[in-house]
Design an enzyme around this catalytic site. Sequence first.
Site, short mmCIF file in Angstrom:
data_model
loop_
_atom_site.label_atom_id
_atom_site.label_comp_id
_atom_site.label_asym_id
_atom_site.label_seq_id
_atom_site.Cartn_x
_atom_site.Cartn_y
_atom_site.Cartn_z
N HIS A 47 2.16 -1.59 8.35
CA HIS A 47 1.60 -1.98 7.06
C HIS A 47 2.16 -1.10 5.94
O HIS A 47 2.54 -1.60 4.87
CB HIS A 47 0.07 -1.89 7.12
CG HIS A 47 -0.62 -2.40 5.91
ND1 HIS A 47 -1.26 -1.57 5.02
CD2 HIS A 47 -0.79 -3.66 5.43
CE1 HIS A 47 -1.80 -2.29 4.05
NE2 HIS A 47 -1.53 -3.57 4.28
N ASP A 89 -0.93 -7.58 4.20
CA ASP A 89 -2.33 -7.38 4.58
C ASP A 89 -2.73 -8.31 5.72
O ASP A 89 -3.44 -7.90 6.65
CB ASP A 89 -3.25 -7.58 3.38
CG ASP A 89 -3.15 -6.46 2.35
OD1 ASP A 89 -2.40 -5.48 2.59
OD2 ASP A 89 -3.81 -6.56 1.30
#
Length: 122
Positions: A47, A89
């Site tokens: 991420h 996300d």
Amino acid sequence: NLLQFENMIRNVAGRSGIWWYSDYGCYCGKGGHGRPQDASDRCCFVHDCCYGKVNGCNPKKAVYIYSLENGDIVCGGDDPCRKEVCECDKAAAICFRDNKDTYDNKYWNIPSENCQEESEPC
């Protein structure tokens, strides 16, 4: 933005991102350095890498559009940067869900000395 990310994690993984991942391993919550401690920490590493590739907006503040359709997250909107943040996300939320069984409380709030190794490249 971070609030949307929290909601996405709740929707997909069924748990609070703030509670479970705000201070986990070497990458969840705080910047990041060293070797990811487990699969959940690797979700945060990936991420972070994804956010690092975003151009044109601040990933932590960008407000994006998404919907939940039959349990799947669908990122929308016309702004390519915001959509890219949404996809980062989304991938992390799915990763958290898929790796819930690897989560280990021993990696919660670990000392920074455990994260001193050289970071691997994205």
